[in-house]
Write a protein that holds these residues in place. Structure first.
Motif, mmCIF file in Angstrom:
data_model
loop_
_atom_site.group_PDB
_atom_site.id
_atom_site.type_symbol
_atom_site.label_atom_id
_atom_site.label_comp_id
_atom_site.label_asym_id
_atom_site.label_seq_id
_atom_site.Cartn_x
_atom_site.Cartn_y
_atom_site.Cartn_z
ATOM 1 N N GLY A 138 2.482 18.174 -14.345
ATOM 2 C CA GLY A 138 3.661 19.118 -15.019
ATOM 3 C C GLY A 138 4.076 19.889 -13.761
ATOM 4 N N TRP A 139 3.957 19.452 -12.663
ATOM 5 C CA TRP A 139 4.574 20.197 -11.572
ATOM 6 C C TRP A 139 6.074 19.784 -11.092
ATOM 7 N N GLU A 140 6.686 20.479 -10.358
ATOM 8 C CA GLU A 140 8.183 20.277 -10.034
ATOM 9 C C GLU A 140 8.183 19.455 -8.667
ATOM 10 N N LYS A 141 9.153 18.686 -8.606
ATOM 11 C CA LYS A 141 9.276 17.894 -7.403
ATOM 12 C C LYS A 141 9.039 18.552 -6.062
ATOM 13 N N GLY A 142 8.297 18.094 -5.180
ATOM 14 C CA GLY A 142 8.233 18.822 -3.801
ATOM 15 C C GLY A 142 7.014 19.450 -3.778
ATOM 16 N N SER A 143 6.133 19.451 -4.890
ATOM 17 C CA SER A 143 4.913 20.143 -5.053
ATOM 18 C C SER A 143 3.800 19.618 -4.362
ATOM 19 N N ILE A 144 3.825 18.235 -4.385
ATOM 20 C CA ILE A 144 2.936 17.389 -3.791
ATOM 21 C C ILE A 144 3.242 16.781 -2.473
ATOM 22 N N ASP A 145 2.746 16.597 -1.283
ATOM 23 C CA ASP A 145 3.130 16.133 -0.303
ATOM 24 C C ASP A 145 2.242 14.933 0.244
ATOM 25 N N THR A 146 2.906 13.616 0.517
ATOM 26 C CA THR A 146 2.179 12.388 0.763
ATOM 27 C C THR A 146 2.073 12.194 2.021
ATOM 28 N N TYR A 156 0.757 -1.036 0.087
ATOM 29 C CA TYR A 156 -0.025 -0.027 0.007
ATOM 30 C C TYR A 156 0.822 1.256 -0.179
ATOM 31 N N HIS A 157 1.875 1.515 0.828
ATOM 32 C CA HIS A 157 2.517 2.447 0.880
ATOM 33 C C HIS A 157 3.298 2.748 -0.427
ATOM 34 N N CYS A 158 3.904 2.111 -0.930
ATOM 35 C CA CYS A 158 4.631 2.185 -2.193
ATOM 36 C C CYS A 158 3.672 2.616 -3.314
ATOM 37 N N GLN A 159 2.593 2.016 -3.380
ATOM 38 C CA GLN A 159 1.595 2.454 -4.365
ATOM 39 C C GLN A 159 1.114 3.784 -4.192
ATOM 40 N N CYS A 160 0.917 4.192 -2.986
ATOM 41 C CA CYS A 160 0.432 5.701 -2.724
ATOM 42 C C CYS A 160 1.639 6.496 -3.044
ATOM 43 N N ALA A 161 2.849 6.350 -2.753
ATOM 44 C CA ALA A 161 3.747 7.223 -3.358
ATOM 45 C C ALA A 161 3.922 7.170 -4.769
ATOM 46 N N LYS A 162 3.595 5.980 -5.489
ATOM 47 C CA LYS A 162 3.650 6.232 -6.895
ATOM 48 C C LYS A 162 2.589 6.993 -7.472
ATOM 49 N N THR A 163 1.336 7.009 -6.785
ATOM 50 C CA THR A 163 0.290 7.792 -7.434
ATOM 51 C C THR A 163 0.497 9.035 -7.253
ATOM 52 N N SER A 164 1.158 9.738 -6.189
ATOM 53 C CA SER A 164 1.451 11.139 -5.935
ATOM 54 C C SER A 164 2.527 11.377 -7.092
ATOM 55 N N ARG A 165 3.439 10.585 -7.265
ATOM 56 C CA ARG A 165 4.438 10.962 -8.147
ATOM 57 C C ARG A 165 3.827 11.026 -9.613
ATOM 58 N N LEU A 166 3.116 10.012 -10.005
ATOM 59 C CA LEU A 166 2.558 10.196 -11.392
ATOM 60 C C LEU A 166 1.327 11.289 -11.608
ATOM 61 N N LEU A 167 0.756 11.712 -10.693
ATOM 62 C CA LEU A 167 -0.250 12.862 -10.499
ATOM 63 C C LEU A 167 0.697 14.414 -10.777
ATOM 64 N N ARG A 168 1.827 14.307 -9.913
ATOM 65 C CA ARG A 168 2.810 15.226 -10.156
ATOM 66 C C ARG A 168 3.164 15.443 -11.685
ATOM 67 N N GLU A 169 3.586 14.366 -12.006
ATOM 68 C CA GLU A 169 4.054 14.386 -13.318
ATOM 69 C C GLU A 169 3.025 14.780 -14.503
ATOM 70 N N ARG A 170 1.831 14.093 -14.195
ATOM 71 C CA ARG A 170 0.609 14.435 -15.149
ATOM 72 C C ARG A 170 0.420 15.891 -15.205
#
Length: 375
Positions: A272-280, A256-270
Protein backbone atom coordinates in the motif's frame (compact mmCIF):
# COMPACT_ATOMS: atom_id res chain seq x y z
CA UNK A 1 10.65 -58.30 -24.93
CA UNK A 2 11.40 -58.33 -21.21
CA UNK A 3 9.13 -61.32 -20.72
CA UNK A 4 10.93 -63.18 -23.49
CA UNK A 5 14.32 -62.45 -22.03
CA UNK A 6 13.23 -63.68 -18.59
CA UNK A 7 11.75 -66.94 -19.88
CA UNK A 8 13.63 -70.17 -19.38
CA UNK A 9 12.91 -73.53 -20.96
CA UNK A 10 9.61 -74.95 -19.74
CA UNK A 11 8.38 -71.63 -18.32
CA UNK A 12 5.41 -69.63 -19.56
CA UNK A 13 6.17 -65.94 -20.18
CA UNK A 14 4.31 -63.59 -17.82
CA UNK A 15 1.97 -61.26 -19.70
CA UNK A 16 2.03 -57.47 -19.72
CA UNK A 17 -1.19 -57.47 -17.69
CA UNK A 18 0.43 -59.54 -14.99
CA UNK A 19 3.48 -57.30 -14.96
CA UNK A 20 1.30 -54.30 -14.19
CA UNK A 21 -0.34 -55.86 -11.10
CA UNK A 22 2.05 -55.61 -8.14
CA UNK A 23 1.30 -57.71 -5.10
CA UNK A 24 2.63 -55.76 -2.12
CA UNK A 25 4.51 -57.92 0.37
CA UNK A 26 5.41 -54.96 2.64
CA UNK A 27 5.01 -51.18 2.49
CA UNK A 28 6.83 -49.65 -0.41
CA UNK A 29 7.95 -52.85 -2.09
CA UNK A 30 6.22 -55.74 -3.80
CA UNK A 31 6.42 -58.82 -6.04
CA UNK A 32 4.86 -59.06 -9.50
CA UNK A 33 2.01 -61.55 -9.70
CA UNK A 34 3.05 -64.79 -11.39
CA UNK A 35 6.56 -63.46 -11.98
CA UNK A 36 9.58 -65.74 -11.54
CA UNK A 37 10.87 -66.01 -7.99
CA UNK A 38 14.06 -64.20 -8.93
CA UNK A 39 12.24 -61.17 -10.44
CA UNK A 40 13.54 -57.88 -8.93
CA UNK A 41 11.25 -56.34 -6.29
CA UNK A 42 8.92 -53.62 -7.53
CA UNK A 43 8.57 -50.50 -5.41
CA UNK A 44 5.29 -48.70 -4.90
CA UNK A 45 5.06 -45.87 -7.42
CA UNK A 46 5.86 -42.48 -5.91
CA UNK A 47 6.04 -38.84 -6.99
CA UNK A 48 9.29 -36.98 -6.47
CA UNK A 49 9.56 -33.24 -5.84
CA UNK A 50 13.14 -32.17 -6.45
CA UNK A 51 14.02 -28.65 -5.30
CA UNK A 52 17.06 -27.08 -6.96
CA UNK A 53 19.23 -24.15 -5.98
CA UNK A 54 22.36 -22.60 -7.46
CA UNK A 55 25.04 -24.43 -5.54
CA UNK A 56 27.72 -24.22 -2.92
CA UNK A 57 31.38 -25.11 -2.52
CA UNK A 58 32.15 -28.02 -0.22
CA UNK A 59 34.45 -25.78 1.79
CA UNK A 60 36.18 -22.41 1.54
CA UNK A 61 39.72 -23.70 0.95
CA UNK A 62 41.44 -22.99 -2.37
CA UNK A 63 40.78 -26.30 -4.13
CA UNK A 64 37.15 -26.56 -3.02
CA UNK A 65 36.55 -23.03 -4.25
CA UNK A 66 38.41 -23.67 -7.50
CA UNK A 67 36.33 -26.77 -8.30
CA UNK A 68 33.11 -24.92 -7.58
CA UNK A 69 34.03 -21.77 -9.51
CA UNK A 70 35.33 -23.78 -12.45
CA UNK A 71 32.03 -25.64 -12.77
CA UNK A 72 30.02 -22.44 -12.35
CA UNK A 73 32.02 -20.18 -14.65
CA UNK A 74 32.42 -22.87 -17.33
CA UNK A 75 28.65 -23.03 -17.76
CA UNK A 76 27.74 -21.55 -21.14
CA UNK A 77 24.48 -20.30 -19.68
CA UNK A 78 26.46 -18.18 -17.20
CA UNK A 79 29.31 -17.00 -19.41
CA UNK A 80 28.52 -17.41 -23.09
CA UNK A 81 31.83 -16.28 -24.56
CA UNK A 82 33.55 -18.57 -27.05
CA UNK A 83 35.50 -21.31 -25.23
CA UNK A 84 38.74 -20.57 -27.10
CA UNK A 85 38.60 -17.06 -25.71
CA UNK A 86 37.11 -17.63 -22.26
CA UNK A 87 38.71 -20.86 -21.01
CA UNK A 88 42.37 -19.73 -21.16
CA UNK A 89 41.40 -16.57 -19.25
CA UNK A 90 39.38 -18.59 -16.74
CA UNK A 91 41.90 -21.37 -16.16
CA UNK A 92 45.15 -19.36 -16.24
CA UNK A 93 44.13 -16.12 -14.57
CA UNK A 94 40.73 -16.06 -12.87
CA UNK A 95 40.96 -19.48 -11.21
CA UNK A 96 44.45 -18.82 -9.91
CA UNK A 97 43.31 -15.76 -7.94
CA UNK A 98 39.57 -15.74 -7.36
CA UNK A 99 39.39 -18.91 -5.20
CA UNK A 100 41.42 -17.06 -2.55
CA UNK A 101 39.19 -13.97 -2.41
CA UNK A 102 35.95 -15.93 -2.76
CA UNK A 103 37.11 -18.40 -0.12
CA UNK A 104 37.84 -15.55 2.29
CA UNK A 105 34.34 -14.18 1.74
CA UNK A 106 32.76 -17.59 2.29
CA UNK A 107 34.75 -17.99 5.50
CA UNK A 108 33.10 -14.83 6.86
CA UNK A 109 29.61 -16.31 6.52
CA UNK A 110 30.35 -20.04 6.84
CA UNK A 111 28.22 -22.15 9.17
CA UNK A 112 31.16 -23.47 11.15
CA UNK A 113 28.97 -25.49 13.50
CA UNK A 114 27.69 -27.65 10.64
CA UNK A 115 30.72 -27.06 8.39
CA UNK A 116 28.62 -25.97 5.43
CA UNK A 117 27.55 -22.81 3.65
CA UNK A 118 24.44 -20.95 4.84
CA UNK A 119 22.78 -21.70 1.51
CA UNK A 120 23.11 -25.43 2.16
CA UNK A 121 21.82 -25.11 5.73
CA UNK A 122 18.81 -23.06 4.67
CA UNK A 123 17.99 -25.29 1.69
CA UNK A 124 18.00 -28.32 3.99
CA UNK A 125 15.61 -26.54 6.35
CA UNK A 126 13.33 -25.50 3.47
CA UNK A 127 13.26 -29.06 2.16
CA UNK A 128 12.43 -30.48 5.56
CA UNK A 129 9.59 -27.99 6.07
CA UNK A 130 8.11 -28.54 2.60
CA UNK A 131 8.40 -32.32 2.99
CA UNK A 132 6.37 -32.09 6.19
CA UNK A 133 3.65 -30.12 4.36
CA UNK A 134 3.58 -32.58 1.47
CA UNK A 135 3.36 -35.58 3.80
CA UNK A 136 0.52 -33.99 5.76
CA UNK A 137 -1.39 -33.29 2.54
CA UNK A 138 -0.54 -36.28 0.38
CA UNK A 139 0.94 -39.00 2.55
CA UNK A 140 4.21 -40.84 2.08
CA UNK A 141 3.90 -41.27 -1.67
CA UNK A 142 5.28 -37.77 -2.38
CA UNK A 143 9.05 -37.64 -1.84
CA UNK A 144 10.73 -34.24 -1.39
CA UNK A 145 14.48 -33.70 -1.76
CA UNK A 146 16.90 -31.05 -3.02
CA UNK A 147 19.92 -30.74 -5.28
CA UNK A 148 22.38 -28.10 -6.43
CA UNK A 149 23.18 -27.06 -9.99
CA UNK A 150 26.85 -26.70 -9.08
CA UNK A 151 28.59 -28.62 -6.33
CA UNK A 152 26.92 -31.11 -4.00
CA UNK A 153 24.48 -32.72 -3.71
CA UNK A 154 24.49 -32.95 -7.47
CA UNK A 155 21.38 -33.03 -9.63
CA UNK A 156 22.42 -36.35 -11.15
CA UNK A 157 22.81 -38.05 -7.76
CA UNK A 158 19.41 -36.91 -6.58
CA UNK A 159 17.62 -37.92 -9.77
CA UNK A 160 19.24 -41.35 -9.46
CA UNK A 161 18.13 -41.61 -5.82
CA UNK A 162 14.54 -40.68 -6.68
CA UNK A 163 14.36 -43.23 -9.48
CA UNK A 164 15.76 -45.90 -7.14
CA UNK A 165 13.14 -44.90 -4.55
CA UNK A 166 10.40 -45.69 -7.04
CA UNK A 167 9.53 -42.19 -8.25
CA UNK A 168 7.79 -42.72 -11.58
CA UNK A 169 7.04 -38.99 -11.79
CA UNK A 170 9.35 -36.12 -10.82
CA UNK A 171 8.48 -32.46 -10.42
CA UNK A 172 11.67 -30.42 -10.81
CA UNK A 173 11.50 -27.06 -9.02
CA UNK A 174 14.30 -24.50 -9.57
CA UNK A 175 14.05 -22.19 -6.55
CA UNK A 176 14.25 -18.99 -8.57
CA UNK A 177 11.18 -16.71 -8.43
CA UNK A 178 12.28 -15.07 -11.69
CA UNK A 179 13.27 -16.83 -14.89
CA UNK A 180 16.76 -16.28 -16.26
CA UNK A 181 18.83 -18.32 -18.65
CA UNK A 182 21.70 -18.35 -16.16
CA UNK A 183 19.54 -19.70 -13.32
CA UNK A 184 16.29 -21.49 -14.19
CA UNK A 185 17.37 -22.64 -17.66
CA UNK A 186 20.72 -24.06 -16.65
CA UNK A 187 19.11 -25.90 -13.72
CA UNK A 188 16.64 -27.47 -16.13
CA UNK A 189 19.49 -28.30 -18.53
CA UNK A 190 21.26 -30.23 -15.80
CA UNK A 191 18.08 -32.03 -14.80
CA UNK A 192 17.52 -33.28 -18.34
CA UNK A 193 21.17 -34.30 -18.64
CA UNK A 194 20.66 -36.47 -15.56
CA UNK A 195 17.55 -38.02 -17.10
CA UNK A 196 19.58 -38.98 -20.18
CA UNK A 197 21.46 -41.49 -18.02
CA UNK A 198 18.34 -43.27 -16.75
CA UNK A 199 17.39 -46.54 -18.38
CA UNK A 200 13.76 -46.07 -17.35
CA UNK A 201 13.00 -42.37 -17.37
CA UNK A 202 10.25 -41.09 -15.10
CA UNK A 203 7.57 -38.72 -16.37
CA UNK A 204 8.69 -35.20 -15.51
CA UNK A 205 7.51 -31.63 -15.16
CA UNK A 206 9.47 -28.45 -14.50
CA UNK A 207 8.12 -25.57 -12.41
CA UNK A 208 7.98 -22.19 -14.12
CA UNK A 209 8.93 -18.90 -12.47
CA UNK A 210 6.59 -17.66 -9.73
CA UNK A 211 7.61 -13.98 -9.44
CA UNK A 212 4.01 -12.76 -9.37
CA UNK A 213 2.41 -15.53 -7.33
CA UNK A 214 0.13 -13.91 -4.71
CA UNK A 215 1.52 -15.97 -1.83
CA UNK A 216 5.11 -15.15 -2.82
CA UNK A 217 4.25 -11.43 -2.88
CA UNK A 218 2.46 -11.81 0.46
CA UNK A 219 5.55 -13.46 1.96
CA UNK A 220 7.78 -10.62 0.74
CA UNK A 221 5.38 -8.02 2.16
CA UNK A 222 5.27 -9.82 5.50
CA UNK A 223 9.07 -9.86 5.71
CA UNK A 224 9.15 -6.09 5.12
CA UNK A 225 6.48 -5.40 7.73
CA UNK A 226 8.21 -7.58 10.31
CA UNK A 227 11.58 -5.89 9.69
CA UNK A 228 10.11 -2.37 9.80
CA UNK A 229 8.18 -3.09 13.01
CA UNK A 230 11.48 -3.83 14.76
CA UNK A 231 13.06 -0.48 13.80
CA UNK A 232 13.01 2.74 15.80
CA UNK A 233 12.93 4.89 12.65
CA UNK A 234 11.30 4.02 9.36
CA UNK A 235 13.72 3.80 6.40
CA UNK A 236 13.29 6.51 3.79
CA UNK A 237 13.76 4.13 0.88
CA UNK A 238 13.41 0.39 0.38
CA UNK A 239 15.87 -0.98 -2.17
CA UNK A 240 14.94 -4.23 -3.90
CA UNK A 241 18.29 -5.59 -5.09
CA UNK A 242 18.14 -8.35 -7.69
CA UNK A 243 21.04 -10.39 -9.04
CA UNK A 244 22.36 -8.76 -12.18
CA UNK A 245 22.96 -10.02 -15.70
CA UNK A 246 24.53 -8.55 -18.84
CA UNK A 247 22.18 -6.08 -20.52
CA UNK A 248 22.81 -8.00 -23.73
CA UNK A 249 20.80 -10.95 -22.36
CA UNK A 250 17.77 -8.69 -21.96
CA UNK A 251 18.10 -7.51 -25.54
CA UNK A 252 18.28 -11.15 -26.65
CA UNK A 253 14.92 -11.91 -25.06
CA UNK A 254 15.58 -12.95 -21.46
CA UNK A 255 12.51 -11.84 -19.42
CA UNK A 256 14.34 -11.52 -16.11
CA UNK A 257 14.52 -7.70 -16.00
CA UNK A 258 10.80 -7.26 -16.66
CA UNK A 259 9.86 -9.87 -14.09
CA UNK A 260 11.99 -8.18 -11.42
CA UNK A 261 10.34 -4.84 -12.12
CA UNK A 262 6.90 -6.43 -11.82
CA UNK A 263 7.78 -8.04 -8.48
CA UNK A 264 8.81 -4.65 -7.10
CA UNK A 265 5.57 -3.08 -8.32
CA UNK A 266 3.39 -5.86 -6.92
CA UNK A 267 5.21 -5.68 -3.59
CA UNK A 268 4.69 -1.92 -3.41
CA UNK A 269 1.01 -2.31 -4.19
CA UNK A 270 0.65 -5.12 -1.64
CA UNK A 271 2.24 -2.89 1.01
CA UNK A 272 0.00 0.00 0.00
CA UNK A 273 2.94 2.33 -0.58
CA UNK A 274 3.19 5.25 -2.98
CA UNK A 275 5.08 5.11 -6.27
CA UNK A 276 8.81 5.73 -5.86
CA UNK A 277 8.99 4.14 -2.41
CA UNK A 278 10.80 1.02 -3.69
CA UNK A 279 13.88 1.24 -5.90
CA UNK A 280 14.78 -1.69 -8.17
CA UNK A 281 18.52 -2.27 -8.57
CA UNK A 282 20.92 -5.02 -9.67
CA UNK A 283 24.04 -6.41 -7.99
CA UNK A 284 26.94 -8.81 -8.58
CA UNK A 285 28.35 -7.24 -11.75
CA UNK A 286 31.08 -9.36 -13.35
CA UNK A 287 33.22 -8.75 -16.41
CA UNK A 288 33.75 -5.74 -18.70
CA UNK A 289 30.39 -5.42 -20.48
CA UNK A 290 27.39 -3.38 -19.34
CA UNK A 291 24.95 -5.11 -17.00
CA UNK A 292 21.40 -4.27 -15.96
CA UNK A 293 21.27 -0.92 -14.19
CA UNK A 294 21.18 0.75 -11.77
CA UNK A 295 23.95 -1.09 -9.97
CA UNK A 296 23.04 -1.57 -6.31
CA UNK A 297 26.42 -0.64 -4.89
CA UNK A 298 26.45 2.65 -6.79
CA UNK A 299 22.78 3.41 -6.19
CA UNK A 300 22.95 3.17 -2.40
CA UNK A 301 25.93 5.54 -2.38
CA UNK A 302 23.96 7.99 -4.51
CA UNK A 303 21.02 7.78 -2.10
CA UNK A 304 23.30 8.65 0.80
CA UNK A 305 24.81 11.59 -1.06
CA UNK A 306 21.31 12.79 -1.90
CA UNK A 307 20.45 12.99 1.78
CA UNK A 308 18.73 9.61 2.30
CA UNK A 309 20.27 8.63 5.62
CA UNK A 310 18.12 5.59 6.39
CA UNK A 311 17.50 2.80 3.88
CA UNK A 312 16.44 -0.83 3.96
CA UNK A 313 17.43 -3.40 1.36
CA UNK A 314 16.08 -6.80 0.43
CA UNK A 315 16.88 -9.42 -2.23
CA UNK A 316 13.60 -10.79 -3.68
CA UNK A 317 15.31 -12.89 -6.38
CA UNK A 318 17.05 -15.13 -3.83
CA UNK A 319 15.03 -17.88 -2.16
CA UNK A 320 17.73 -18.31 0.49
CA UNK A 321 20.44 -16.17 1.99
CA UNK A 322 23.82 -16.86 0.41
CA UNK A 323 27.16 -15.25 -0.38
CA UNK A 324 25.48 -12.55 -2.51
CA UNK A 325 23.24 -11.44 0.35
CA UNK A 326 25.16 -12.17 3.54
CA UNK A 327 28.54 -10.93 2.30
CA UNK A 328 27.88 -8.71 -0.71
CA UNK A 329 24.76 -6.85 0.43
CA UNK A 330 25.42 -6.89 4.15
CA UNK A 331 29.11 -6.21 3.61
CA UNK A 332 30.23 -4.42 0.45
CA UNK A 333 26.95 -2.66 -0.31
CA UNK A 334 26.38 -1.67 3.33
CA UNK A 335 29.91 -0.22 3.45
CA UNK A 336 29.30 1.78 0.25
CA UNK A 337 26.19 3.37 1.75
CA UNK A 338 27.77 4.23 5.09
CA UNK A 339 30.96 5.51 3.48
CA UNK A 340 28.91 7.90 1.32
CA UNK A 341 27.24 9.42 4.38
CA UNK A 342 24.40 7.05 5.15
CA UNK A 343 23.58 6.41 8.79
CA UNK A 344 21.16 3.48 9.06
CA UNK A 345 21.35 0.43 6.78
CA UNK A 346 18.84 -2.38 7.37
CA UNK A 347 19.17 -5.68 5.56
CA UNK A 348 15.92 -7.64 5.36
CA UNK A 349 16.79 -11.36 5.17
CA UNK A 350 15.60 -13.57 2.34
CA UNK A 351 12.41 -15.54 2.88
CA UNK A 352 14.45 -18.65 3.73
CA UNK A 353 12.44 -21.24 5.69
CA UNK A 354 9.84 -18.78 7.03
CA UNK A 355 6.32 -20.14 7.37
CA UNK A 356 4.96 -17.74 4.73
CA UNK A 357 7.66 -18.81 2.26
CA UNK A 358 7.08 -22.51 2.87
CA UNK A 359 3.36 -21.92 2.34
CA UNK A 360 4.03 -20.12 -0.95
CA UNK A 361 6.42 -22.78 -2.27
CA UNK A 362 4.07 -25.57 -1.21
CA UNK A 363 1.22 -23.87 -3.05
CA UNK A 364 3.33 -23.65 -6.20
CA UNK A 365 4.19 -27.33 -5.87
CA UNK A 366 0.56 -28.36 -5.43
CA UNK A 367 -0.47 -26.33 -8.46
CA UNK A 368 2.17 -28.07 -10.56
CA UNK A 369 1.21 -31.52 -9.23
CA UNK A 370 -2.32 -31.06 -10.51
CA UNK A 371 -3.47 -34.22 -12.28
CA UNK A 372 -0.74 -36.34 -10.72
CA UNK A 373 -2.43 -36.73 -7.36
CA UNK A 374 -5.56 -38.79 -6.89
CA UNK A 375 -7.00 -36.78 -4.04
Amino acid sequence: MTAMLDTKAGQTPHSETELQEPSIDRPGEGRLLHAPANHPPVRRAKIGVLLANLGTPDNYDYWSMRRYLNEFLSDKRVVDYASWKWQPLLQLIILTKRPFSSGANYKLIWNHEKNESPLLTITKDQTKAIAAVMEARHGADVVVDFCMRYGNPSTESKVRAMVEAGCERILFFPLYPHYAGATSATANDQFFRALMKEKRQPAVRTVAEYFDHPLYIDALAKSVNVAYAALDHRPEVLVASYHGMPKRYLMQGDPYHCQCAKTSRLLRERLGWEKGSIDTTFQSVFGPEEWLKPYTVEHVAELAKAGKKRIAIMAPAFSADCIETLEEINGEIREAFLHAGGESFTYIPCLNESAAHVEALSAVIDENLSGWLSG
